[in-house]
Design a protein around this motif. Structure first.
Motif, mmCIF file in Angstrom:
data_model
loop_
_atom_site.group_PDB
_atom_site.id
_atom_site.type_symbol
_atom_site.label_atom_id
_atom_site.label_comp_id
_atom_site.label_asym_id
_atom_site.label_seq_id
_atom_site.Cartn_x
_atom_site.Cartn_y
_atom_site.Cartn_z
ATOM 1 N N ALA A 1 29.231 14.488 -64.676
ATOM 2 C CA ALA A 1 29.172 15.049 -63.208
ATOM 3 C C ALA A 1 29.690 13.890 -62.382
ATOM 4 C CB ALA A 1 27.851 15.439 -63.041
ATOM 5 N N VAL A 2 30.553 13.105 -62.977
ATOM 6 C CA VAL A 2 31.203 12.120 -62.077
ATOM 7 C C VAL A 2 31.959 12.609 -60.773
ATOM 8 C CG1 VAL A 2 31.276 10.388 -63.758
ATOM 9 C CG2 VAL A 2 33.150 11.638 -63.573
ATOM 10 N N ALA A 3 31.844 12.107 -59.766
ATOM 11 C CA ALA A 3 32.667 12.524 -58.442
ATOM 12 C C ALA A 3 34.200 12.313 -58.747
ATOM 13 C CB ALA A 3 32.139 12.018 -57.343
ATOM 14 N N GLU A 4 34.424 11.474 -59.424
ATOM 15 C CA GLU A 4 35.898 10.953 -59.642
ATOM 16 C C GLU A 4 36.056 10.317 -61.032
ATOM 17 O OE1 GLU A 4 36.489 6.943 -57.175
ATOM 18 O OE2 GLU A 4 36.375 8.869 -55.996
ATOM 19 N N PRO A 5 37.029 10.380 -61.645
ATOM 20 C CA PRO A 5 37.246 9.612 -63.013
ATOM 21 C C PRO A 5 36.531 8.091 -62.885
ATOM 22 C CG PRO A 5 39.354 10.696 -62.317
ATOM 23 C CD PRO A 5 38.542 10.848 -61.045
ATOM 24 N N LEU A 6 35.889 7.703 -63.829
ATOM 25 C CA LEU A 6 35.292 6.562 -64.122
ATOM 26 C C LEU A 6 36.132 5.804 -65.354
ATOM 27 C CD1 LEU A 6 32.740 4.670 -63.563
ATOM 28 C CD2 LEU A 6 31.796 6.200 -65.032
ATOM 29 N N VAL A 7 36.597 4.652 -64.936
ATOM 30 C CA VAL A 7 37.103 4.177 -65.935
ATOM 31 C C VAL A 7 36.173 2.782 -66.771
ATOM 32 C CG1 VAL A 7 38.984 2.454 -66.736
ATOM 33 C CG2 VAL A 7 39.403 4.380 -65.140
ATOM 34 N N LEU A 8 35.634 2.890 -67.870
ATOM 35 C CA LEU A 8 34.927 1.968 -68.775
ATOM 36 C C LEU A 8 35.808 1.157 -69.149
ATOM 37 C CD1 LEU A 8 31.806 3.608 -70.135
ATOM 38 C CD2 LEU A 8 32.000 2.067 -68.493
ATOM 39 N N GLN A 9 35.778 -0.175 -68.875
ATOM 40 C CA GLN A 9 36.503 -1.477 -69.489
ATOM 41 C C GLN A 9 35.992 -1.692 -70.735
ATOM 42 O OE1 GLN A 9 39.688 -2.261 -68.448
ATOM 43 N NE2 GLN A 9 39.493 -1.101 -66.487
ATOM 44 N N PRO A 10 36.636 -2.168 -71.720
ATOM 45 C CA PRO A 10 35.940 -2.873 -72.908
ATOM 46 C C PRO A 10 34.846 -3.571 -72.764
ATOM 47 C CG PRO A 10 38.301 -2.779 -73.293
ATOM 48 C CD PRO A 10 38.208 -2.541 -71.678
ATOM 49 N N GLY A 11 33.585 -3.626 -73.004
ATOM 50 C CA GLY A 11 32.320 -4.422 -72.914
ATOM 51 C C GLY A 11 31.680 -3.915 -71.571
ATOM 52 N N GLU A 12 32.125 -2.908 -70.893
ATOM 53 C CA GLU A 12 31.547 -2.406 -69.614
ATOM 54 C C GLU A 12 30.601 -1.134 -69.957
ATOM 55 O OE1 GLU A 12 32.728 -1.890 -64.942
ATOM 56 O OE2 GLU A 12 34.129 -0.881 -66.519
ATOM 57 N N ARG A 13 29.418 -1.324 -68.985
ATOM 58 C CA ARG A 13 28.644 -0.032 -69.125
ATOM 59 C C ARG A 13 28.477 0.788 -68.009
ATOM 60 N NH1 ARG A 13 25.732 -4.904 -69.381
ATOM 61 N NH2 ARG A 13 24.095 -5.132 -67.792
ATOM 62 N N ALA A 14 28.143 1.735 -67.833
ATOM 63 C CA ALA A 14 27.956 2.455 -66.636
ATOM 64 C C ALA A 14 26.928 3.604 -66.846
ATOM 65 C CB ALA A 14 29.300 3.371 -66.200
ATOM 66 N N LEU A 15 26.113 3.991 -65.916
ATOM 67 C CA LEU A 15 25.185 5.013 -65.879
ATOM 68 C C LEU A 15 25.976 6.195 -65.287
ATOM 69 C CD1 LEU A 15 22.065 5.421 -66.629
ATOM 70 C CD2 LEU A 15 21.707 4.848 -64.306
ATOM 71 N N VAL A 16 26.123 7.353 -66.266
ATOM 72 C CA VAL A 16 26.921 8.432 -65.910
ATOM 73 C C VAL A 16 26.042 9.790 -65.598
ATOM 74 C CG1 VAL A 16 28.617 9.995 -66.873
ATOM 75 C CG2 VAL A 16 28.520 7.467 -67.631
ATOM 76 N N PRO A 17 26.164 10.304 -64.369
ATOM 77 C CA PRO A 17 25.474 11.492 -64.017
ATOM 78 C C PRO A 17 25.796 12.680 -64.899
ATOM 79 C CG PRO A 17 26.873 10.968 -62.446
ATOM 80 C CD PRO A 17 27.168 9.890 -63.424
ATOM 81 N N THR A 18 24.860 13.694 -64.841
ATOM 82 C CA THR A 18 25.110 14.855 -65.636
ATOM 83 C C THR A 18 24.882 16.105 -64.851
ATOM 84 O OG1 THR A 18 22.723 15.206 -66.570
ATOM 85 C CG2 THR A 18 24.334 14.009 -67.826
ATOM 86 N N GLY A 19 24.494 15.697 -63.629
ATOM 87 C CA GLY A 19 24.318 16.936 -62.770
ATOM 88 C C GLY A 19 22.993 17.929 -62.847
ATOM 89 N N ILE A 20 22.216 17.540 -63.700
ATOM 90 C CA ILE A 20 21.245 18.545 -64.317
ATOM 91 C C ILE A 20 19.763 17.688 -64.324
ATOM 92 C CG2 ILE A 20 22.380 19.985 -65.726
ATOM 93 C CD1 ILE A 20 21.156 18.610 -68.274
ATOM 94 N N ALA A 21 18.587 18.377 -64.155
ATOM 95 C CA ALA A 21 17.307 17.971 -64.460
ATOM 96 C C ALA A 21 16.559 19.052 -65.213
ATOM 97 C CB ALA A 21 16.527 17.724 -62.898
ATOM 98 N N ILE A 22 15.518 18.730 -65.909
ATOM 99 C CA ILE A 22 14.763 19.429 -66.769
ATOM 100 C C ILE A 22 13.332 19.566 -66.542
ATOM 101 C CG2 ILE A 22 16.802 19.623 -68.539
ATOM 102 C CD1 ILE A 22 15.305 17.763 -70.485
ATOM 103 N N ALA A 23 12.801 20.544 -67.239
ATOM 104 C CA ALA A 23 11.373 20.571 -67.265
ATOM 105 C C ALA A 23 10.962 21.105 -68.609
ATOM 106 C CB ALA A 23 10.441 21.339 -66.050
ATOM 107 N N MET A 24 10.154 20.524 -69.248
ATOM 108 C CA MET A 24 9.857 21.143 -70.599
ATOM 109 C C MET A 24 8.094 20.780 -70.898
ATOM 110 S SD MET A 24 11.769 17.871 -72.629
ATOM 111 C CE MET A 24 11.912 16.279 -71.720
ATOM 112 N N PRO A 25 7.991 21.674 -71.898
ATOM 113 C CA PRO A 25 6.587 21.282 -72.247
ATOM 114 C C PRO A 25 6.150 20.045 -72.548
ATOM 115 C CG PRO A 25 7.571 23.489 -73.490
ATOM 116 C CD PRO A 25 8.646 22.585 -72.817
ATOM 117 N N GLY A 26 4.978 19.784 -72.346
ATOM 118 C CA GLY A 26 4.399 18.464 -72.517
ATOM 119 C C GLY A 26 4.408 17.757 -74.057
ATOM 120 N N HIS A 27 4.745 18.656 -74.923
ATOM 121 C CA HIS A 27 4.836 18.335 -76.620
ATOM 122 C C HIS A 27 6.119 18.041 -76.798
ATOM 123 C CE1 HIS A 27 5.277 22.769 -76.565
ATOM 124 N NE2 HIS A 27 6.065 22.482 -77.632
ATOM 125 N N LEU A 28 7.220 17.988 -75.857
ATOM 126 C CA LEU A 28 8.423 17.871 -76.294
ATOM 127 C C LEU A 28 8.913 16.478 -75.560
ATOM 128 C CD1 LEU A 28 10.169 21.280 -76.164
ATOM 129 C CD2 LEU A 28 9.409 19.975 -78.114
#
Length: 151
Positions: free
Chosen positions: A36-63
Motif C-alpha cells: 500500500a505504498v503511496a508511490e513506488p519504493l526502490v529498495l537498493q541492495p542491502g536496504e530494508r524498508a517497512l512496507v504498509p499493506t493498508g489493512i488491520a485485522i482482529a482474530m481470535p485469541g488462539h490464533l
C-alpha cells in the motif's frame, strides 16, 4: 468438519484500491499481502524498508498471523522478510506492515498493489511455564549449533 475461525479485516482509509489478502490457490496456506505504498519504493541492495499493506485485522485469541516471504520474490530478486516469520499477535489492531530487505544485487522497485509477502494463520497453544531447579537429562544435553552433525 468444523467451521473456520473468523478473522475480521479492516481496509484502512486511503487504501480502498489496495487488494485485500487472498489465497492464490484453493489449498494455499498463505494469503498474499499487497503493498500500500503511496508511490513506488526502490529498495537498493542491502536496504530494508517497512512496507504498509493498508489493512488491520482482529482474530481470535488462539490464533497468530505469521508474515512470511514470497518464494518467487526471494528466488528471482533476493527480496525477503526480516524477522521471519513476523508475528502478528491476536491483540494487535494496527496496520500490518512487512519488513522487507533486498539481498539481491540490483535495486528492486515495489509498486502499489504488488504482492510482497504472505500471511499464514497458526494456532497458538496454551502453555504454562513452570520454573524448576533442574531439567530432565537427555542424550543430547546442552549440545547446540552443529552438535548433531558436521554439515
Amino acid at each position: 468438519m468444523s467451521s473456520p475461525d473468523v478473522v475480521q479485516l479492516l481496509r484502512l482509509p486511503g487504501c480502498e484500491d489496495v487488494q485485500l489478502p487472498q489465497r492464490m490457490s484453493e489449498q494455499a496456506s498463505g494469503y498474499d499481502l499487497y503493498a500500500a505504498v503511496a508511490e513506488p519504493l526502490v529498495l537498493q541492495p542491502g536496504e530494508r524498508a517497512l512496507v504498509p499493506t493498508g489493512i488491520a485485522i482482529a482474530m481470535p485469541g488462539h490464533l497468530e498471523a505469521q508474515i512470511r516471504p514470497r518464494s518467487g520474490l526471494a528466488f528471482k530478486h533476493g527480496i525477503t522478510c526480516l524477522n521471519t516469520p513476523g508475528t502478528i499477535d491476536a491483540d494487535y489492531r494496527g496496520e500490518i506492515k512487512v519488513l522487507l530487505i533486498n539481498l539481491g544485487h540490483h535495486p528492486f522497485t515495489i509498486e502499489r498493489n504488488e504482492r510482497i509477502a504472505q500471511m499464514v494463520f497458526q494456532q497458538v497453544p496454551a502453555v504454562r511455564l513452570e520454573p524448576v531447579l533442574q531439567l530432565e537429562e537427555t542424550q543430547r544435553g546442552a549440545g547446540g549449533f552443529g552438535h548433531t552433525g558436521t554439515k
